[in-house]
Design an enzyme around this catalytic site. Structure first.
Site, PDB file in Angstrom:
ATOM      1  N   SER A 125      41.713 -16.698  37.984  1.00  0.00           N
ATOM      2  CA  SER A 125      41.665 -18.081  37.309  1.00  0.00           C
ATOM      3  C   SER A 125      41.168 -19.276  37.952  1.00  0.00           C
ATOM      4  O   SER A 125      41.784 -19.344  39.429  1.00  0.00           O
ATOM      5  CB  SER A 125      42.967 -18.314  36.541  1.00  0.00           C
ATOM      6  OG  SER A 125      42.812 -19.684  35.968  1.00  0.00           O
ATOM      7  N   GLU A 127      42.781 -21.868  37.910  1.00  0.00           N
ATOM      8  CA  GLU A 127      44.083 -22.531  38.167  1.00  0.00           C
ATOM      9  C   GLU A 127      44.659 -22.034  39.655  1.00  0.00           C
ATOM     10  O   GLU A 127      45.622 -22.744  40.046  1.00  0.00           O
ATOM     11  CB  GLU A 127      44.926 -21.748  37.313  1.00  0.00           C
ATOM     12  CG  GLU A 127      44.946 -22.566  35.726  1.00  0.00           C
ATOM     13  CD  GLU A 127      45.357 -24.006  35.898  1.00  0.00           C
ATOM     14  OE1 GLU A 127      46.464 -24.408  36.205  1.00  0.00           O
ATOM     15  OE2 GLU A 127      44.489 -24.931  35.648  1.00  0.00           O
ATOM     16  N   TYR A 149      52.143 -20.303  36.522  1.00  0.00           N
ATOM     17  CA  TYR A 149      50.981 -19.403  36.155  1.00  0.00           C
ATOM     18  C   TYR A 149      50.156 -19.270  37.480  1.00  0.00           C
ATOM     19  O   TYR A 149      49.768 -18.147  37.890  1.00  0.00           O
ATOM     20  CB  TYR A 149      50.413 -19.958  34.895  1.00  0.00           C
ATOM     21  CG  TYR A 149      48.996 -19.347  34.603  1.00  0.00           C
ATOM     22  CD1 TYR A 149      49.108 -18.337  33.840  1.00  0.00           C
ATOM     23  CD2 TYR A 149      47.778 -20.042  35.034  1.00  0.00           C
ATOM     24  CE1 TYR A 149      47.987 -17.518  33.578  1.00  0.00           C
ATOM     25  CE2 TYR A 149      46.577 -19.429  34.618  1.00  0.00           C
ATOM     26  CZ  TYR A 149      46.751 -18.229  33.776  1.00  0.00           C
ATOM     27  OH  TYR A 149      45.396 -17.785  33.733  1.00  0.00           O
TER      28      TYR A 149
HETATM   29  P1  NAP Z   1      45.271 -14.308  25.630  1.00  0.00           P
HETATM   30  O1  NAP Z   1      44.412 -14.596  24.377  1.00  0.00           O
HETATM   31  O2  NAP Z   1      46.683 -15.008  26.114  1.00  0.00           O
HETATM   32  O3  NAP Z   1      45.581 -12.952  25.794  1.00  0.00           O
HETATM   33  C1  NAP Z   1      46.656 -12.362  26.524  1.00  0.00           C
HETATM   34  C2  NAP Z   1      46.815 -10.996  26.553  1.00  0.00           C
HETATM   35  O4  NAP Z   1      47.869 -10.332  27.384  1.00  0.00           O
HETATM   36  C3  NAP Z   1      47.292 -10.426  24.934  1.00  0.00           C
HETATM   37  O5  NAP Z   1      46.586  -9.387  24.666  1.00  0.00           O
HETATM   38  C4  NAP Z   1      48.657  -9.950  25.327  1.00  0.00           C
HETATM   39  O6  NAP Z   1      49.199  -9.359  24.441  1.00  0.00           O
HETATM   40  C5  NAP Z   1      48.697  -9.510  26.671  1.00  0.00           C
HETATM   41  N1  NAP Z   1      50.066  -9.601  27.153  1.00  0.00           N
HETATM   42  C6  NAP Z   1      51.100 -10.532  27.448  1.00  0.00           C
HETATM   43  N2  NAP Z   1      52.159 -10.069  28.020  1.00  0.00           N
HETATM   44  C7  NAP Z   1      51.789  -8.743  28.118  1.00  0.00           C
HETATM   45  C8  NAP Z   1      52.616  -8.105  28.839  1.00  0.00           C
HETATM   46  N3  NAP Z   1      53.944  -8.121  29.372  1.00  0.00           N
HETATM   47  N4  NAP Z   1      52.052  -6.579  28.972  1.00  0.00           N
HETATM   48  C9  NAP Z   1      50.895  -6.330  28.393  1.00  0.00           C
HETATM   49  N5  NAP Z   1      49.985  -7.142  27.878  1.00  0.00           N
HETATM   50  C10 NAP Z   1      50.596  -8.368  27.658  1.00  0.00           C
HETATM   51  O7  NAP Z   1      44.356 -14.695  27.166  1.00  0.00           O
HETATM   52  P2  NAP Z   1      42.932 -14.795  27.262  1.00  0.00           P
HETATM   53  O8  NAP Z   1      42.611 -16.319  27.442  1.00  0.00           O
HETATM   54  O9  NAP Z   1      42.093 -13.556  26.790  1.00  0.00           O
HETATM   55  O10 NAP Z   1      42.667 -14.674  29.018  1.00  0.00           O
HETATM   56  C11 NAP Z   1      42.571 -13.425  29.280  1.00  0.00           C
HETATM   57  C12 NAP Z   1      42.894 -13.253  30.780  1.00  0.00           C
HETATM   58  O11 NAP Z   1      42.220 -14.096  31.414  1.00  0.00           O
HETATM   59  C13 NAP Z   1      44.332 -13.648  31.177  1.00  0.00           C
HETATM   60  O12 NAP Z   1      44.809 -12.908  32.187  1.00  0.00           O
HETATM   61  C14 NAP Z   1      44.312 -15.166  31.484  1.00  0.00           C
HETATM   62  O13 NAP Z   1      45.400 -15.404  32.367  1.00  0.00           O
HETATM   63  C15 NAP Z   1      42.874 -14.979  32.318  1.00  0.00           C
HETATM   64  N6  NAP Z   1      42.038 -16.290  32.256  1.00  0.00           N
HETATM   65  C16 NAP Z   1      41.948 -16.816  31.153  1.00  0.00           C
HETATM   66  C17 NAP Z   1      41.021 -18.007  31.158  1.00  0.00           C
HETATM   67  C18 NAP Z   1      40.654 -18.657  30.016  1.00  0.00           C
HETATM   68  O14 NAP Z   1      40.128 -19.952  29.990  1.00  0.00           O
HETATM   69  N7  NAP Z   1      40.697 -18.208  28.776  1.00  0.00           N
HETATM   70  C19 NAP Z   1      40.420 -18.539  32.329  1.00  0.00           C
HETATM   71  C20 NAP Z   1      40.763 -17.825  33.652  1.00  0.00           C
HETATM   72  C21 NAP Z   1      41.578 -16.720  33.360  1.00  0.00           C
HETATM   73  P3  NAP Z   1      50.089  -9.859  22.994  1.00  0.00           P
HETATM   74  O15 NAP Z   1      49.362  -9.834  21.818  1.00  0.00           O
HETATM   75  O16 NAP Z   1      50.912  -8.778  22.822  1.00  0.00           O
HETATM   76  O17 NAP Z   1      50.670 -11.077  23.376  1.00  0.00           O
HETATM   77  O1  F7E Z   2      44.954 -27.272  29.038  1.00  0.00           O
HETATM   78  C1  F7E Z   2      45.597 -31.031  28.896  1.00  0.00           C
HETATM   79  C2  F7E Z   2      46.427 -30.294  29.848  1.00  0.00           C
HETATM   80  O2  F7E Z   2      46.444 -25.524  28.016  1.00  0.00           O
HETATM   81  C3  F7E Z   2      43.965 -27.944  29.413  1.00  0.00           C
HETATM   82  C4  F7E Z   2      44.314 -21.106  30.137  1.00  0.00           C
HETATM   83  O3  F7E Z   2      43.547 -20.105  29.639  1.00  0.00           O
HETATM   84  O4  F7E Z   2      42.556 -22.335  31.699  1.00  0.00           O
HETATM   85  C5  F7E Z   2      43.821 -22.485  30.489  1.00  0.00           C
HETATM   86  O5  F7E Z   2      44.782 -23.303  31.292  1.00  0.00           O
HETATM   87  C6  F7E Z   2      44.022 -29.435  29.908  1.00  0.00           C
HETATM   88  C7  F7E Z   2      45.368 -29.660  30.826  1.00  0.00           C
HETATM   89  O6  F7E Z   2      44.452 -24.926  29.461  1.00  0.00           O
HETATM   90  C8  F7E Z   2      47.311 -31.298  25.690  1.00  0.00           C
HETATM   91  O7  F7E Z   2      47.581 -30.982  30.567  1.00  0.00           O
HETATM   92  C9  F7E Z   2      46.356 -32.585  27.197  1.00  0.00           C
HETATM   93  O8  F7E Z   2      45.205 -30.440  31.830  1.00  0.00           O
HETATM   94  O9  F7E Z   2      44.057 -25.856  27.274  1.00  0.00           O
HETATM   95  P1  F7E Z   2      44.969 -25.869  28.396  1.00  0.00           P
HETATM   96  P2  F7E Z   2      44.646 -24.943  31.062  1.00  0.00           P
HETATM   97  O10 F7E Z   2      45.920 -25.586  31.424  1.00  0.00           O
HETATM   98  O11 F7E Z   2      43.336 -25.457  31.735  1.00  0.00           O
HETATM   99  C10 F7E Z   2      42.997 -21.525  32.953  1.00  0.00           C
HETATM  100  C11 F7E Z   2      41.663 -21.549  33.480  1.00  0.00           C
HETATM  101  C12 F7E Z   2      43.753 -20.343  32.886  1.00  0.00           C
HETATM  102  O12 F7E Z   2      43.581 -19.584  33.550  1.00  0.00           O
HETATM  103  C13 F7E Z   2      44.796 -20.422  31.618  1.00  0.00           C
HETATM  104  O13 F7E Z   2      45.164 -19.095  31.441  1.00  0.00           O
HETATM  105  O14 F7E Z   2      44.395 -30.092  28.718  1.00  0.00           O
HETATM  106  N1  F7E Z   2      46.311 -31.269  27.694  1.00  0.00           N
HETATM  107  N2  F7E Z   2      47.136 -32.502  25.821  1.00  0.00           N
HETATM  108  C14 F7E Z   2      46.787 -30.563  26.859  1.00  0.00           C
HETATM  109  N3  F7E Z   2      47.128 -29.277  26.933  1.00  0.00           N
HETATM  110  C15 F7E Z   2      47.562 -28.501  25.933  1.00  0.00           C
HETATM  111  N4  F7E Z   2      47.616 -27.094  25.841  1.00  0.00           N
HETATM  112  N5  F7E Z   2      48.136 -29.260  24.842  1.00  0.00           N
HETATM  113  C16 F7E Z   2      48.109 -30.444  24.729  1.00  0.00           C
HETATM  114  O15 F7E Z   2      48.524 -31.243  23.793  1.00  0.00           O
END
Ligand code: NAP
Ligand code: F7E
Length: 323
Positions: A125, A127, A149
């Site tokens: 990520s 992050e 995270y």
């Molecule tokens: P998501 O919608 O939150 O999905 C997370 C998945 O992980 C769900 O299927 C959840 O299952 C499963 N999970 C949680 N805890 C678990 C455990 N203890 N054992 C097995 N499975 C578990 O996340 P996403 O947005 O699809 O992201 C997919 C991956 O990419 C994650 O690793 C995330 O950190 C990473 N990532 C996401 C983004 C983004 O912008 N979306 C960017 C960079 C990296 P349940 O249904 O049981 O909760």
């Molecule tokens: O926040 C700001 C918050 O929670 C984005 C995950 O998929 O992407 C995701 O992480 C920004 C932050 O995503 C609210 O402070 C303002 O600056 O949508 P977010 P994230 O933290 O960027 C990365 C790449 C991952 O890997 C993670 O798994 O938006 N923000 N106001 C807010 N955020 C939330 N959630 N809620 C608010 O009300």
């Protein structure tokens, strides 16, 4: 030769469900690891549930991962399972470390023991960059995570590199920037906005309360990004790739575009801020360069910012109008 087999952790989530559809479209046998929940959460898999195999397992439990890998015999393993919400990671730091960090190590161990020639994809990520000093961020940018995270994802990143170097495993990190869709969890800011705007437009709510409106993110569309995951495992050698659009926007810009997509002009009156949505340490600004993925994998995101906001708002409008 039969169909290739993919095993996905996190198959019930946003990315896991899109990836499963993508791989089915390519003729794969697709299996997913799901954890036991009192109410199963398979809504993202509705359309494909009878075409995939689900096996029990939890990233916290080594035995279940080993059993799952042994029984499925995958050619490719995609580790998308995680506690993925940054805000929750401050409240549940040890759990996040267990699932998102050590969970990756456990899965790598299961693959090393039971499917050592399988190709392994780690959902890394942006992050991990966190507090950035250079822009755009690339595969060379130093890591400075700003949340439990982010710290867990740094551990998982290096575990993946280490298994590649120590055991010659085909293990690859996709360092993906934010990617969104109508399947995004409602707690993430983009979906909170698209859902909040749709509620306002359909008369179900009269305000949208957010935290830091000045945060900047590089937001793409999740289906584009699962294609990068697949491509990175088809390459001749394992490596690490940034996936990003190269464009960044503020949360405020997302809000503005979302209200515009719903045809609401006087949006300022609905928007509130509340410090309870701020984080103990914020990531202020992220923008990636996916030049390496473009050069080596031929990957480019197709969906741009305005289109992403529009499609998310339209999906939520349709849902709220229906009931
Ligand atoms: P998501 O919608 O939150 O999905 C997370 C998945 O992980 C769900 O299927 C959840 O299952 C499963 N999970 C949680 N805890 C678990 C455990 N203890 N054992 C097995 N499975 C578990 O996340 P996403 O947005 O699809 O992201 C997919 C991956 O990419 C994650 O690793 C995330 O950190 C990473 N990532 C996401 C983004 C983004 O912008 N979306 C960017 C960079 C990296 P349940 O249904 O049981 O909760
Ligand atoms: O926040 C700001 C918050 O929670 C984005 C995950 O998929 O992407 C995701 O992480 C920004 C932050 O995503 C609210 O402070 C303002 O600056 O949508 P977010 P994230 O933290 O960027 C990365 C790449 C991952 O890997 C993670 O798994 O938006 N923000 N106001 C807010 N955020 C939330 N959630 N809620 C608010 O009300």
């Amino acid at each position: 030769m039969g169909a290739r087999t993919a095993l996905i952790t996190g198959i019930t989530g946003q990315d896991g469900s899109y990836l499963a559809e993508h791989l089915l479209g390519k003729g794969y046998r697709v299996a997913g690891i799901v954890r036991r929940l009192s109410s199963p959460n398979l809504s993202n898999l509705k359309a494909i549930q009878d075409r995939i195999e689900l096996v029990d397992g939890d990233l916290i439990d080594q035995a279940s991962l080993s059993q799952a890998v042994r029984s499925i015999g995958p050619d490719e393993v995609y580790n998308l399972g995680a506690q993925s919400f940054v805000a929750t990671s401050f409240l549940q730091p040890a759990l996040t470390g267990e699932i998102t960090g050590l969970g990756t190590l456990r899965l790598l161990e299961a693959v090393r023991a039971h499917a050592p020639s399988a190709r392994f994809y780690q959902a890394s990520s942006s992050e991990i960059f966190g507090h950035v000093e250079t822009e755009p961020q690339t595969e060379q940018t130093p890591f400075h995570p700003r949340s439990p995270y982010g710290v867990a994802k740094v551990y998982a990143y290096w575990a993946t590199v280490n298994y590649r170097e120590a055991y010659s495993m085909f293990a690859t990190n996709g360092i993906l920037f934010n990617h969104e869709s109508p399947r995004r969890g409602l707690e993430f800011v983009t979906r909170k906005i698209s859902d909040g705007v749709a509620r306002i437009a359909t008369g179900k709510s009269n305000c949208l309360t957010l935290g830091n409106l000045d945060a900047r993110r590089d937001w793409g569309f999740a289906p584009d990004y699962v294609d990068l995951m697949w491509r990175s495992l088809q390459h001749g050698t394992p490596d690490d790739y940034v996936g990003a659009t190269g464009e960044s926007h503020t949360v405020r810009e997302f809000v503005e575009q979302a209200f515009a997509a719903a045809g609401i002009r006087d949006w300022d009156r609905y928007l509130k801020t509340d410090a309870r949505f701020n984080r103990p340490a914020e990531v202020f600004n992220l923008r990636g360069s996916a030049d390496k993925a473009k050069r080596q994998l031929g990957w480019e995101p197709k969906t741009r910012f305005q289109e992403l906001v529009r499609l998310m708002v339209e999906a939520d409008l349709e849902r709220h109008r229906a009931g």
